[in-house]
Design a protein around this motif. Structure first.
Motif, PDB file in Angstrom:
ATOM      1  N   THR A  88       0.828  -1.195   0.000  1.00 23.92           N
ATOM      2  CA  THR A  88       0.000   0.000   0.000  1.00 23.92           C
ATOM      3  C   THR A  88       0.869   1.255   0.000  1.00 23.92           C
ATOM      4  OG1 THR A  88      -1.757   1.232   1.138  1.00 23.92           O
ATOM      5  CG2 THR A  88      -0.227   0.010   2.527  1.00 23.92           C
ATOM      6  N   SER A  89       0.385   2.286  -0.713  1.00 27.77           N
ATOM      7  CA  SER A  89       1.103   3.558  -0.768  1.00 27.77           C
ATOM      8  C   SER A  89       0.103   4.693  -0.685  1.00 27.77           C
ATOM      9  CB  SER A  89       1.889   3.677  -2.080  1.00 27.77           C
ATOM     10  OG  SER A  89       1.010   3.971  -3.154  1.00 27.77           O
ATOM     11  N   SER A  90       0.623   5.877  -0.450  1.00 29.89           N
ATOM     12  CA  SER A  90      -0.198   7.075  -0.516  1.00 29.89           C
ATOM     13  C   SER A  90      -0.378   7.467  -1.978  1.00 29.89           C
ATOM     14  CB  SER A  90       0.467   8.202   0.272  1.00 29.89           C
ATOM     15  OG  SER A  90      -0.380   9.344   0.296  1.00 29.89           O
ATOM     16  N   ILE A  91      -1.056   8.579  -2.225  1.00 30.14           N
ATOM     17  CA  ILE A  91      -1.224   9.057  -3.590  1.00 30.14           C
ATOM     18  C   ILE A  91       0.050   9.764  -4.039  1.00 30.14           C
ATOM     19  CG2 ILE A  91      -3.691   9.322  -3.171  1.00 30.14           C
ATOM     20  CD1 ILE A  91      -3.341  12.324  -3.193  1.00 30.14           C
ATOM     21  N   GLY A  92       0.095  10.171  -5.283  1.00 26.70           N
ATOM     22  CA  GLY A  92       1.218  10.957  -5.777  1.00 26.70           C
ATOM     23  C   GLY A  92       2.473  10.142  -5.948  1.00 26.70           C
ATOM     24  N   PRO A  93       3.618  10.632  -5.428  1.00 27.96           N
ATOM     25  CA  PRO A  93       4.894   9.937  -5.647  1.00 27.96           C
ATOM     26  C   PRO A  93       4.918   8.540  -5.063  1.00 27.96           C
ATOM     27  CG  PRO A  93       5.154  11.723  -4.055  1.00 27.96           C
ATOM     28  CD  PRO A  93       3.799  11.884  -4.672  1.00 27.96           C
ATOM     29  N   GLY A  94       4.199   8.308  -3.971  1.00 33.29           N
ATOM     30  CA  GLY A  94       4.135   6.961  -3.416  1.00 33.29           C
ATOM     31  C   GLY A  94       3.558   5.981  -4.405  1.00 33.29           C
ATOM     32  N   ALA A  95       2.508   6.422  -5.116  1.00 37.62           N
ATOM     33  CA  ALA A  95       1.870   5.551  -6.103  1.00 37.62           C
ATOM     34  C   ALA A  95       2.742   5.359  -7.334  1.00 37.62           C
ATOM     35  CB  ALA A  95       0.506   6.126  -6.494  1.00 37.62           C
ATOM     36  N   THR A  96       3.328   6.443  -7.844  1.00 38.92           N
ATOM     37  CA  THR A  96       4.147   6.292  -9.052  1.00 38.92           C
ATOM     38  C   THR A  96       5.423   5.507  -8.780  1.00 38.92           C
ATOM     39  OG1 THR A  96       5.058   8.525  -8.675  1.00 38.92           O
ATOM     40  CG2 THR A  96       3.255   8.316 -10.255  1.00 38.92           C
ATOM     41  N   ASN A  97       5.898   5.519  -7.544  1.00 39.43           N
ATOM     42  CA  ASN A  97       7.060   4.693  -7.206  1.00 39.43           C
ATOM     43  C   ASN A  97       6.766   3.201  -7.351  1.00 39.43           C
ATOM     44  OD1 ASN A  97       8.736   6.819  -6.668  1.00 39.43           O
ATOM     45  ND2 ASN A  97       8.636   6.653  -4.451  1.00 39.43           N
ATOM     46  N   LEU A  98       5.496   2.827  -7.388  1.00 39.24           N
ATOM     47  CA  LEU A  98       5.133   1.419  -7.536  1.00 39.24           C
ATOM     48  C   LEU A  98       5.310   0.907  -8.959  1.00 39.24           C
ATOM     49  CD1 LEU A  98       1.729   1.404  -5.584  1.00 39.24           C
ATOM     50  CD2 LEU A  98       3.931   0.613  -4.700  1.00 39.24           C
ATOM     51  N   VAL A  99       5.377   1.818  -9.930  1.00 35.73           N
ATOM     52  CA  VAL A  99       5.268   1.413 -11.331  1.00 35.73           C
ATOM     53  C   VAL A  99       6.407   0.471 -11.743  1.00 35.73           C
ATOM     54  CG1 VAL A  99       5.253   2.224 -13.721  1.00 35.73           C
ATOM     55  CG2 VAL A  99       3.947   3.454 -11.984  1.00 35.73           C
ATOM     56  N   GLY A 117      -3.186   4.574  -2.721  1.00 37.03           N
ATOM     57  CA  GLY A 117      -4.211   5.574  -2.466  1.00 37.03           C
ATOM     58  C   GLY A 117      -4.486   6.372  -3.723  1.00 37.03           C
ATOM     59  N   ASP A 118      -5.641   6.995  -3.785  1.00 45.83           N
ATOM     60  CA  ASP A 118      -6.014   7.767  -4.969  1.00 45.83           C
ATOM     61  C   ASP A 118      -6.682   9.056  -4.511  1.00 45.83           C
ATOM     62  OD1 ASP A 118      -6.426   8.401  -7.665  1.00 45.83           O
ATOM     63  OD2 ASP A 118      -6.986   6.343  -8.152  1.00 45.83           O
ATOM     64  N   ASP A 126     -10.806  20.342  -5.484  1.00 50.13           N
ATOM     65  CA  ASP A 126     -10.193  19.853  -6.715  1.00 50.13           C
ATOM     66  C   ASP A 126      -9.293  20.935  -7.306  1.00 50.13           C
ATOM     67  OD1 ASP A 126      -9.740  18.040  -8.728  1.00 50.13           O
ATOM     68  OD2 ASP A 126     -11.528  18.568  -9.881  1.00 50.13           O
ATOM     69  N   PRO A 127      -7.958  20.768  -7.319  1.00 48.34           N
ATOM     70  CA  PRO A 127      -7.235  19.552  -6.992  1.00 48.34           C
ATOM     71  C   PRO A 127      -6.881  19.480  -5.514  1.00 48.34           C
ATOM     72  CG  PRO A 127      -5.713  21.158  -7.842  1.00 48.34           C
ATOM     73  CD  PRO A 127      -7.061  21.809  -7.897  1.00 48.34           C
ATOM     74  N   VAL A 128      -6.533  18.258  -5.086  1.00 48.78           N
ATOM     75  CA  VAL A 128      -6.003  18.066  -3.745  1.00 48.78           C
ATOM     76  C   VAL A 128      -4.485  17.912  -3.851  1.00 48.78           C
ATOM     77  CG1 VAL A 128      -8.125  17.018  -2.901  1.00 48.78           C
ATOM     78  CG2 VAL A 128      -6.323  15.558  -3.858  1.00 48.78           C
ATOM     79  N   PRO A 187      -9.465   5.474  -3.773  1.00 55.53           N
ATOM     80  CA  PRO A 187      -9.622   6.881  -3.398  1.00 55.53           C
ATOM     81  C   PRO A 187      -9.651   7.033  -1.889  1.00 55.53           C
ATOM     82  CG  PRO A 187     -11.076   6.331  -5.211  1.00 55.53           C
ATOM     83  CD  PRO A 187     -10.470   5.035  -4.746  1.00 55.53           C
ATOM     84  N   GLN A 188      -8.977   8.076  -1.395  1.00 52.45           N
ATOM     85  CA  GLN A 188      -8.795   8.168   0.047  1.00 52.45           C
ATOM     86  C   GLN A 188     -10.101   8.381   0.801  1.00 52.45           C
ATOM     87  OE1 GLN A 188      -6.646  11.725   1.461  1.00 52.45           O
ATOM     88  NE2 GLN A 188      -6.495  12.353  -0.685  1.00 52.45           N
ATOM     89  N   ASP A 189     -11.091   9.034   0.191  1.00 54.87           N
ATOM     90  CA  ASP A 189     -12.369   9.194   0.893  1.00 54.87           C
ATOM     91  C   ASP A 189     -13.150   7.890   0.921  1.00 54.87           C
ATOM     92  OD1 ASP A 189     -12.627   9.402  -1.874  1.00 54.87           O
ATOM     93  OD2 ASP A 189     -14.260  10.859  -1.802  1.00 54.87           O
ATOM     94  N   VAL A 190     -13.069   7.108  -0.152  1.00 56.31           N
ATOM     95  CA  VAL A 190     -13.783   5.829  -0.197  1.00 56.31           C
ATOM     96  C   VAL A 190     -13.180   4.850   0.806  1.00 56.31           C
ATOM     97  CG1 VAL A 190     -14.394   3.873  -1.672  1.00 56.31           C
ATOM     98  CG2 VAL A 190     -14.444   6.191  -2.598  1.00 56.31           C
ATOM     99  N   GLN A 191     -11.868   4.875   0.991  1.00 54.20           N
ATOM    100  CA  GLN A 191     -11.242   3.980   1.970  1.00 54.20           C
ATOM    101  C   GLN A 191     -11.863   4.124   3.354  1.00 54.20           C
ATOM    102  OE1 GLN A 191      -6.885   3.722   2.227  1.00 54.20           O
ATOM    103  NE2 GLN A 191      -6.758   4.761   0.233  1.00 54.20           N
ATOM    104  N   ALA A 192     -12.210   5.355   3.711  1.00 53.02           N
ATOM    105  CA  ALA A 192     -12.716   5.622   5.070  1.00 53.02           C
ATOM    106  C   ALA A 192     -14.238   5.561   5.168  1.00 53.02           C
ATOM    107  CB  ALA A 192     -12.227   6.999   5.529  1.00 53.02           C
ATOM    108  N   GLU A 193     -14.927   5.313   4.056  1.00 54.34           N
ATOM    109  CA  GLU A 193     -16.389   5.298   4.039  1.00 54.34           C
ATOM    110  C   GLU A 193     -16.908   3.969   4.565  1.00 54.34           C
ATOM    111  OE1 GLU A 193     -20.010   6.030   0.784  1.00 54.34           O
ATOM    112  OE2 GLU A 193     -17.923   6.513   0.276  1.00 54.34           O
TER     113      GLU A 193
END
Length: 625
Positions: A88-99, A117-118, A126-128, A187-193
């Protein structure tokens, strides 16, 4: 219907903790642990859910997202693809580091579950922070970069969408023909829903990993082809290991005398001292295997995807009458090289062919021929491995491998991925067991070795694991040394210091690029990097990350250092400044070509000469139709 109210992240972690695989009657956890680095895109979702799980899902802390995927891949490979890790990663650079890690997993057909995360699905702002804005598309995020390198991708924008997405993810992770990186963007809001989940979603579920049986007509044709061949050659790929088909391969070789060469992923399918094992094949292969390949009239690929290194860029199999038979669980790979396909699990297919060949053997003269060639190659290996115990002599890279080769037993695991080491290992290493040789050469990713070694150690506790790295590779990704220290894993890292990209330097010279930009040296007066070596102390760096470091100076020191590292119960680094190979101890050169295009026009003599050599080799390329 009984329901349970949980957040999406809590539901996902609960679901993952109750998934199992089963093959040959053995059941194990499908997702054994979750690696994670937390940020605003996953800390309140997956992070909180892992806390909430009370240890039901094991958590592993990494230092770099790419490295976490490499560790997960190492774990999956060691586990025969029957157990995997999530990342699991956060959004942004954390996610692209997975590629990069995802590409490595998918190319090597190894399962890993990615949970990046998304950005907000509900778009309250928008944007966050860290959001990629695409003026022409409102539903694109950086996670879309994971689509082409994932075997399955889904973005869970509603809680109820998790159910089909999670089930589809498990299906792909456990599919022997289609596995690789699987991405569920969250998406980070859906994770917590919160949502009322049907209790059946959390029931224990067993995913049976099938052993696909061969089609009877394809099997009959395969047996006929083998019986008719005068000079058959088996090429064992990674699928032999994934299927745990080593015993079936050995039984077929014992019964028929057919020689067995191996790709990088397939090395160790037979022990090095098995009479039918002829070593690595292709550009980094042995003279024995490559000469057999040139004269073979039937090449039997088992679980290989036939990369250019294995085929010597379509120049290796030069017998005009050669035909191919591919045993592969994936139809896509089984049809390569215009082969007769046998689409099936490797073990099942090998057993079926062996039964159909009852009593058939190759001609004694053929077996004697490759046996004598193998013996001659072993003399060349001994020459490369042998070192002088002179206290003034620094070991060559091959001699380092020779000392390690003399030290290890069947249980040791040697890991590598990039540089000149894969070629040396493929030619020289004497694999003693099915898991000992772990070279990632599908993506050949610098920085894979150390994190992958951690994953292997988690899958095979108690076995000695060696990460072999050059200085260039070490500088790419040493961060997970901290993880090994934190987890008290007795990782053994061997750093070979040769002050630059030695492998690419040699390639550069061969293609007329004159080693440009491949040395780690100060800039000289003429603007090139040809000055003194940089005063970089990688041993001190490893020590600063928590490793114990041993610095042998000579071959005699090296024997003691590697033995000490093998016995150590804490992370230990052996740092070796290698010497220059001479004509006695140098590694044998490439026994087959590799196509790296050379400048078609140039003024420098080195490039002109290289192009002439290139054209000579390229003329031998052929399409197998």
């Amino acid at each position: 219907m009984t329901t349970r109210r949980l957040t999406v992240a809590q539901a996902l972690i609960t679901f993952l903790s109750r998934q199992y695989t089963e093959r040959d009657g053995r059941r194990q956890r499908l997702i054994d642990a979750t690696w994670g680095i937390f940020g605003h895109g996953n800390v309140a979702g997956i992070g909180q859910a892992l806390v909430e799980s009370g240890g039901e899902m094991r958590y592993l802390q990494g230092r770099n997202e790419q490295a976490m995927v490499h560790a997960a891949v190492g774990y999956a490979r060691q586990s025969n693809r029957l157990s995997a890790h999530a990342v699991t990663s956060s959004i942004g650079p954390g996610a692209t580091n997975l590629v990069t890690g995802a590409a490595l997993a998918t190319i090597n057909r190894l399962p890993v579950l990615l949970l990046p995360g998304d950005t907000f699905a509900t778009r309250p702002a928008d944007p966050v922070l860290q959001q990629l804005e695409v003026p022409s598309a409102g539903d694109v995020s950086v996670n879309d970069a994971l689509r082409p390198v994932s075997k399955y991708f889904d973005r869970v924008t509603r809680p109820e969408a998790l159910i089909p997405a999670a089930l589809a993810a498990m299906r792909v992770l456990t599919d022997p023909a289609e596995t690789g990186a699987v991405t569920l963007a969250l998406p980070q809001d859906v994770q917590a829903e919160a949502y009322d989940w049907p209790e059946e979603f959390f029931a224990e579920r067993v995913w049976r990993v099938r052993r696909q049986a061969p089609d009877p007509d394809e099997l009959t044709e395969a047996v006929r082809l083998v019986r008719e061949a005068r000079r058959p050659l088996i090429v064992a790929g990674g699928g032999v290991h994934h299927s745990a088909a080593e015993e079936a391969l050995a039984a077929l070789a014992d019964a028929t005398g057919i020689p067995v060469a191996s790709t990088q992923a397939g090395k160790g399918s037979l022990r090095y001292d098995h009479p039918c094992d002829v070593g690595g094949i292709g550009h980094t292969g042995t003279a024995t295997a490559d000469e057999l390949a040139r004269t073979a009239d039937l090449v039997i690929g088992v679980g290989t995807r036939w990369s250019d290194f294995s085929t010597a860029s379509a120049t290796l199999f030069s017998n005009p009458a050669v035909r191919f038979l591919n045993l592969n669980v994936t139809g896509f790979d089984a049809h390569k090289l215009a082969a007769r396909p046998l689409v099936a699990d490797a073990r099942t297919a090998l057993e079926g062919i062996a039964a159909g060949l009852d009593g058939h053997r190759v001609e004694p003269a053929y077996a004697a021929e490759y046996g004598e060639d193998k013996e001659r190659w072993e003399y060349r290996v001994d020459a490369a491995f042998t070192g002088d115990d002179d206290d003034l002599v620094r070991p060559t890279q091959a001699q380092v491998l020779g000392v390690l080769d003399a030290l290890v037993t069947d249980e040791d695991i040697v890991i590598n991925a990039a540089g000149s080491l894969p070629g040396d290992l493929h030619k020289l290493w004497r694999a003693r067991s099915r898991h000992q040789y772990h070279v990632e050469y599908g993506y050949s990713c610098m920085g894979y070795e150390i994190p992958a070694a951690i994953g292997v150690m988690l899958a095979a506790p108690g076995q000695p694991v060696w990460a072999l790295v050059g200085d260039g590779t070490y500088l790419m990704n040493p961060t997970e040394i901290v993880t090994a220290v934190q987890e008290r894993l007795p990782l053994k890292v061997v750093i070979l210091q040769n002050h630059g990209y030695a492998s690419i330097g040699g390639l550069s010279e061969s293609v007329g690029a004159e080693r440009f930009g491949t040395a780690y040296r100060f800039r000289a007066a003429d603007g090139t990097y040809t000055g003194a070596p940089l005063p970089v102390d990688l041993a001190a760096n490893a020590a600063s990350l928590g490793m114990r470091v041993i610095r042998p100076k000579t071959i005699r020191d090296l024997h003691e250092a590697l033995a000490e590292a093998r016995a150590a119960d804490t992370p230990t680094c052996v740092y070796v400044e290698t010497g220059t190979a001479d004509t006695v101890s140098g590694v044998p050169p490439a026994q087959a070509w590799w196509d790296v295009p050379v400048a078609e026009t140039a003024t420098r003599a080195s490039a002109v000469t290289a192009r002439e050599e290139y054209d000579r080799h390229a003329a031998a390329r052929r399409r197998h139709l």
